[in-house]
Write a protein that holds these residues in place. Structure first.
Motif, PDB file in Angstrom:
ATOM      1  N   UNK A  45       0.833  -1.206   0.000  1.00  0.00           N
ATOM      2  CA  UNK A  45       0.000   0.000   0.000  1.00  0.00           C
ATOM      3  C   UNK A  45       0.866   1.253   0.000  1.00  0.00           C
ATOM      4  N   UNK A  46       1.929   1.239   0.821  1.00  0.00           N
ATOM      5  CA  UNK A  46       2.836   2.389   0.857  1.00  0.00           C
ATOM      6  C   UNK A  46       3.503   2.580  -0.505  1.00  0.00           C
ATOM      7  N   UNK A  47       3.905   1.468  -1.113  1.00  0.00           N
ATOM      8  CA  UNK A  47       4.514   1.540  -2.444  1.00  0.00           C
ATOM      9  C   UNK A  47       3.524   2.169  -3.415  1.00  0.00           C
ATOM     10  N   UNK A  48       2.277   1.707  -3.334  1.00  0.00           N
ATOM     11  CA  UNK A  48       1.200   2.232  -4.173  1.00  0.00           C
ATOM     12  C   UNK A  48       1.109   3.751  -4.066  1.00  0.00           C
ATOM     13  N   UNK A  49       0.980   4.233  -2.838  1.00  0.00           N
ATOM     14  CA  UNK A  49       0.784   5.657  -2.617  1.00  0.00           C
ATOM     15  C   UNK A  49       1.980   6.449  -3.132  1.00  0.00           C
ATOM     16  N   UNK A  50       3.182   5.946  -2.825  1.00  0.00           N
ATOM     17  CA  UNK A  50       4.398   6.642  -3.280  1.00  0.00           C
ATOM     18  C   UNK A  50       4.436   6.700  -4.799  1.00  0.00           C
ATOM     19  N   UNK A  51       4.181   5.561  -5.434  1.00  0.00           N
ATOM     20  CA  UNK A  51       4.238   5.511  -6.890  1.00  0.00           C
ATOM     21  C   UNK A  51       3.255   6.505  -7.490  1.00  0.00           C
ATOM     22  N   UNK A  52       2.038   6.488  -6.941  1.00  0.00           N
ATOM     23  CA  UNK A  52       0.996   7.325  -7.523  1.00  0.00           C
ATOM     24  C   UNK A  52       1.331   8.810  -7.397  1.00  0.00           C
ATOM     25  N   UNK A  53       1.835   9.236  -6.248  1.00  0.00           N
ATOM     26  CA  UNK A  53       2.166  10.663  -6.162  1.00  0.00           C
ATOM     27  C   UNK A  53       3.432  10.991  -6.955  1.00  0.00           C
ATOM     28  N   UNK A  54       4.265   9.962  -7.203  1.00  0.00           N
ATOM     29  CA  UNK A  54       5.478  10.223  -7.987  1.00  0.00           C
ATOM     30  C   UNK A  54       5.167  10.305  -9.474  1.00  0.00           C
ATOM     31  N   UNK A  55       4.016   9.752  -9.884  1.00  0.00           N
ATOM     32  CA  UNK A  55       3.685   9.695 -11.316  1.00  0.00           C
ATOM     33  C   UNK A  55       3.827  11.025 -12.047  1.00  0.00           C
ATOM     34  N   UNK A  56       3.183  12.111 -11.573  1.00  0.00           N
ATOM     35  CA  UNK A  56       3.274  13.358 -12.329  1.00  0.00           C
ATOM     36  C   UNK A  56       4.709  13.862 -12.448  1.00  0.00           C
ATOM     37  N   UNK A  57       5.529  13.598 -11.450  1.00  0.00           N
ATOM     38  CA  UNK A  57       6.885  14.147 -11.458  1.00  0.00           C
ATOM     39  C   UNK A  57       7.852  13.301 -12.278  1.00  0.00           C
ATOM     40  N   UNK A  58       7.981  12.014 -11.943  1.00  0.00           N
ATOM     41  CA  UNK A  58       8.980  11.197 -12.636  1.00  0.00           C
ATOM     42  C   UNK A  58       8.366  10.290 -13.682  1.00  0.00           C
ATOM     43  N   UNK A  59       7.058  10.142 -13.673  1.00  0.00           N
ATOM     44  CA  UNK A  59       6.431   9.295 -14.672  1.00  0.00           C
ATOM     45  C   UNK A  59       6.426   7.845 -14.250  1.00  0.00           C
ATOM     46  N   UNK A  60       5.512   7.070 -14.832  1.00  0.00           N
ATOM     47  CA  UNK A  60       5.363   5.696 -14.348  1.00  0.00           C
ATOM     48  C   UNK A  60       6.538   4.821 -14.762  1.00  0.00           C
ATOM     49  N   UNK A  61       7.159   5.130 -15.904  1.00  0.00           N
ATOM     50  CA  UNK A  61       8.259   4.281 -16.345  1.00  0.00           C
ATOM     51  C   UNK A  61       9.403   4.333 -15.338  1.00  0.00           C
ATOM     52  N   UNK A  62       9.544   5.480 -14.695  1.00  0.00           N
ATOM     53  CA  UNK A  62      10.714   5.661 -13.831  1.00  0.00           C
ATOM     54  C   UNK A  62      10.374   5.712 -12.346  1.00  0.00           C
ATOM     55  N   UNK A  63       9.098   5.563 -12.010  1.00  0.00           N
ATOM     56  CA  UNK A  63       8.743   5.604 -10.585  1.00  0.00           C
ATOM     57  C   UNK A  63       9.501   4.536  -9.812  1.00  0.00           C
ATOM     58  N   UNK A  64       9.651   3.380 -10.441  1.00  0.00           N
ATOM     59  CA  UNK A  64      10.334   2.290  -9.743  1.00  0.00           C
ATOM     60  C   UNK A  64      11.795   2.647  -9.464  1.00  0.00           C
ATOM     61  N   UNK A  65      12.367   3.517 -10.296  1.00  0.00           N
ATOM     62  CA  UNK A  65      13.758   3.927 -10.059  1.00  0.00           C
ATOM     63  C   UNK A  65      13.882   4.637  -8.714  1.00  0.00           C
ATOM     64  N   UNK A  66      12.916   5.505  -8.417  1.00  0.00           N
ATOM     65  CA  UNK A  66      12.952   6.238  -7.148  1.00  0.00           C
ATOM     66  C   UNK A  66      12.788   5.292  -5.960  1.00  0.00           C
ATOM     67  N   UNK A  67      12.095   4.185  -6.195  1.00  0.00           N
ATOM     68  CA  UNK A  67      11.855   3.242  -5.102  1.00  0.00           C
ATOM     69  C   UNK A  67      13.001   2.249  -4.942  1.00  0.00           C
ATOM     70  N   UNK A  68      13.875   2.190  -5.937  1.00  0.00           N
ATOM     71  CA  UNK A  68      14.903   1.147  -5.900  1.00  0.00           C
ATOM     72  C   UNK A  68      16.312   1.708  -5.742  1.00  0.00           C
ATOM     73  N   UNK A  69      16.663   2.652  -6.646  1.00  0.00           N
ATOM     74  CA  UNK A  69      18.074   3.058  -6.716  1.00  0.00           C
ATOM     75  C   UNK A  69      18.580   3.679  -5.407  1.00  0.00           C
ATOM     76  N   UNK A  70      17.847   4.628  -4.789  1.00  0.00           N
ATOM     77  CA  UNK A  70      18.388   5.188  -3.543  1.00  0.00           C
ATOM     78  C   UNK A  70      18.607   4.125  -2.466  1.00  0.00           C
ATOM     79  N   UNK A  71      17.697   3.150  -2.370  1.00  0.00           N
ATOM     80  CA  UNK A  71      17.834   2.114  -1.345  1.00  0.00           C
ATOM     81  C   UNK A  71      19.050   1.231  -1.624  1.00  0.00           C
ATOM     82  N   UNK A  72      19.224   0.852  -2.887  1.00  0.00           N
ATOM     83  CA  UNK A  72      20.357  -0.007  -3.222  1.00  0.00           C
ATOM     84  C   UNK A  72      21.676   0.735  -2.997  1.00  0.00           C
ATOM     85  N   UNK A  73      21.691   2.023  -3.352  1.00  0.00           N
ATOM     86  CA  UNK A  73      22.899   2.814  -3.103  1.00  0.00           C
ATOM     87  C   UNK A  73      23.174   2.901  -1.606  1.00  0.00           C
ATOM     88  N   UNK A  74      22.112   3.112  -0.833  1.00  0.00           N
ATOM     89  CA  UNK A  74      22.292   3.268   0.622  1.00  0.00           C
ATOM     90  C   UNK A  74      22.845   2.000   1.255  1.00  0.00           C
TER      91      UNK A  74
END
Lengths: 438, 260
Positions: A191-220
């Motif tokens: 559900x949290x992923x859902x909400x984050x993705x949906x609000x990220x849609x207008x800014x980064x777009x759906x193709x890249x929403x997963x990048x925001x959810x993945x890359x920072x965590x993997x880097x960290x």
């Protein structure tokens, strides 16, 4: 433009920056848990499934009002996740195939619907394509307010259920056995992923929403071995990517924000992968090199010691030492120079001797080597002429407690030699190259 | 803490007519077994005999096709607080960003409920559990940097921190060094002496008589169960390990195919 960006004097740019930063923070925190739970691809499916939701919401309401569009995205995102779970649970289709199936189908549906939307009369102002690649520049105050509320709620929820998410991600079966409602927790995380993705849609777009959810965590993950710190670093990386990415995109309006934010995050990831102190590739390469150097140095000390032992002399010819191992003359020369620099070996023309410190170290190495050999012969039933090489690879890395254990074992059997250095179980050859070294 | 009304029954866990199926294919048939309180019990059997599945069924982690499980006379759900679990070591990602102390503290979560924070009492209990398995020096070590035996001890410590009455362990001795094997055995014996019941999947048949009081011999169905001295016989071993259960396997396969 750059100056206005750096001095935060442009109101619109500030709004976009703030929105991207908040988004990056929230996605970084949630992403930490989805990455550790192995749910990153599921987030991708969810984001793609949202596109038909956006289109249908637009077709129904006929307005570009963000609220209804996001509601449509949320509904379809949830449907997408449920479809993946349903398919992989009730059929023999594996989860990754189910994800690919749902992801491509919903995206196809979304693009088809988009072309219908664009044929409708008021489509010119819809700008729904922005949902595919992201259009951070079109963010307005109300959007940022929404992002702020959602980001706050998401981070607070992660804080409240931190402990539960931790055990869920680490060991779901244990959590289940201890009475935790794991299915509910998995649903909450999705559900949290859902909400984050949906609000990220207008800014980064759906193709890249997963990048925001993945890359920072993997880097960290490269920087910390503690979950809490990893989540904080992921939030910081997400915020940095958001700020830098949307900043660049604001200066070059032709560049969509989504791809730039993603590329910035990817650069931070690559830097982390290379430079992180313990888990980084450079540090790993450096450690391997240091170990290799240590082993070569120990080998040369042992070789000199064994030649000394065989010849009963302190000063021994370099050419005899050279025969102990398959060294090229250049290798041997550089090793000897290294040992001389470290004060372990002294050299007079073509003869070498061990310094007192070198002799001490050589004794310890030879002792470990021979203890291990005796152990292999007596306990592991390995033939005498095979043990030297086996002992050779392992003696350099044996920790002190295992050496102590070896001594204890051999002492128990009365096989621990009384002298400081146990005799070699095979003849130590001084002049001819020992056959066992080949 | 253990509920005050813990029945002083002689039976820790009662499995009645249990059948478990994965994707409709039965992996355990009609298992009836009763486990006495205060004993060390081994589950033995060949690969694919359903040993881990039996443990998971006892824990309520897999759906039962039929039958029931009672723990101290209660349903699994009611008895959760009385049961500790040590999963197979390979079942988790040891690269997870957490230290040994963090893993062991998880054993105290169930008693904390949903919202209470981990406090001093929980940390003390976790530390005591680590000490009991001889790992207190490694409390702050990231779990990926521990050896296999040390990781297994951390798992055992987490179960100890659960402070349960019945422990279910999936191969606690698998792939550990001699020192760890001795340490784990010592802990298990201490637990038994404190009145706890331990059921462990065990692979090393040679050590069964020495380590365990009772044994459950399993090969898709129950072959034998009881005190090791009576049950762990050549004949029963032959029945458990010798020859595959062709008929049962074929029947299971037939059931699976009928479902597709």
């Amino acid at each position: 433009m750059l100056q206005r960006l750096l001095t935060f004097s442009d109101f619109n740019t500030n709004i976009v920056l703030l929105g991207s930063v908040l988004l990056g923070c929230a996605c970084g925190v949630v992403g930490t848990f989805t990455v550790l739970r192995g749910r990153s691809l599921m987030a991708d499916a969810l984001a793609h499934a949202a596109l038909p939701g956006v289109c249908i919401a637009f077709l129904i309401t006929g307005s570009r009002e963000l609220g209804p569009l996001l509601a449509g995205a949320l509904a379809f995102g949830v449907l997408g996740v449920l479809a993946v779970m349903g398919i992989s649970r009730s059929s023999r289709v594996k989860e990754d195939a189910a994800i690919a199936l749902v992801l491509s189908t919903t995206f196809g549906l979304g693009v088809a619907l988009l072309s219908i939307v664009q044929r409708s009369p008021d489509a010119a102002h819809a700008g729904l394509e922005g949902f595919i690649f992201g259009k951070a520049a079109s963010m307005v105050v109300r959007d940022v307010q929404l992002i702020a509320v959602v980001a706050g709620l998401v981070v607070i929820t992660c804080g409240i259920f931190y402990r539960q998410f931790k055990v869920l991600c680490f060991d779901r079966e244990f959590a289940h056995s201890a009475g935790l409602r794991v299915q509910l927790l998995d649903l909450l995380l999705m559900g949290l992923v859902c909400v984050c993705t949906v609000v990220a849609l207008p800014a980064v777009g759906l193709v890249l929403a997963v990048a925001m959810l993945t890359i920072p965590a993997v880097a960290a993950r490269c920087w910390s071995d503690r979950l809490g710190i990893m989540a904080i670093i992921a939030a910081v990386v997400g915020a940095m990517s958001g700020a830098i990415g949307s900043g660049i995109s604001a200066m070059k309006p032709k560049l969509s924000a989504g791809p730039v934010i993603t590329l910035v995050a990817a650069l931070i990831f690559i830097a982390s992968l290379l430079c992180a102190p313990r888990r980084g590739l450079i540090a790993g390469w450096w450690r391997k090199r240091a170990l290799r150097n240590k082993i070569s140095l120990q080998n040369i000390l042992r070789a000199i010691f064994e030649v000394q032992e065989a010849q009963q002399a302190a000063l021994v010819p370099v050419c005899d030492v050279a025969l102990k191992r398959a060294w090229t003359p250049a290798e041997l020369d550089s090793l000897l120079r290294h040992a001389v620099r470290r004060g372990l070996v002294s050299r007079e023309a073509d003869r070498v001797a061990l310094s007192p410190e070198g002799r001490k170290q050589a004794q310890a190495i030879v002792r470990t080597h021979r203890l291990w050999e005796v152990y292999l012969v007596t306990h592991a039933a390995i033939a005498t002429d095979h043990v030297d090489r086996d002992a050779d690879t392992i003696e350099h890395v044996l920790p002190a407690e295992i050496i102590a254990e070896l001594e204890a074992r051999l002492r128990e059997d009365g096989r621990l030699p009384a002298v400081v250095i146990p005799d070699s179980p095979h003849a130590v050859a001084a002049h001819s190259r020992a056959g066992v070294h080949e | 803490m253990i509920p005050a009304a813990l029945p002083n029954a002689a039976i820790a866990i009662d499995v009645h007519d249990l059948t478990v199926a994965y994707h409709r294919k039965p992996v355990l048939w009609d298992v009836d077994v009763q486990v006495p309180v205060g004993k060390l019990i081994a589950i033995v059997g060949p690969n694919g005999a359903g040993k881990s599945t039996l443990l998971k069924a006892m824990l309520g982690l897999v759906p039962l096709a039929s039958g029931r499980v009672e723990i101290f006379g209660r349903s699994i759900r009611e008895a959760r607080a009385l049961v500790g679990y040590v999963p197979q070591r390979e079942s988790v990602d040891w690269d997870f960003p957490i230290d040994a102390m963090g893993v062991v503290t998880m054993g105290t979560y169930a008693q904390l409920g949903w919202l209470r924070r981990v406090g001093q009492p929980q940390r003390e209990r976790a530390l005591a559990a680590l000490k009991q398995v001889g790992m207190s020096d490694f409390a702050q070590r990231q779990i990926g940097q521990l050896s296999g035996g040390q990781q297994q001890r951390v798992f055992l410590a987490r179960a100890l921190a659960q402070d349960a009455a019945l422990y279910l362990m999936d191969e606690p001795f698998a792939g550990v060094d001699a020192a760890t094997e001795r340490a784990i055995l010592d802990v298990l014996r201490t637990m038994r002496d404190a009145g706890k019941t331990v059921i462990a999947v065990h692979h090393d048949l040679q050590t069964v008589p020495q380590y365990f009081d009772h044994v459950i011999m399993l090969n898709m169905r129950l072959v034998a169960a009881g005190p090791t001295n009576d049950v762990f016989t050549q004949e029963n071993l032959q029945k458990t390990y010798g020859g595959r259960l062709n008929l049962l396997e074929q029947a299971a396969e037939a059931v699976r195919r009928a479902g597709t």
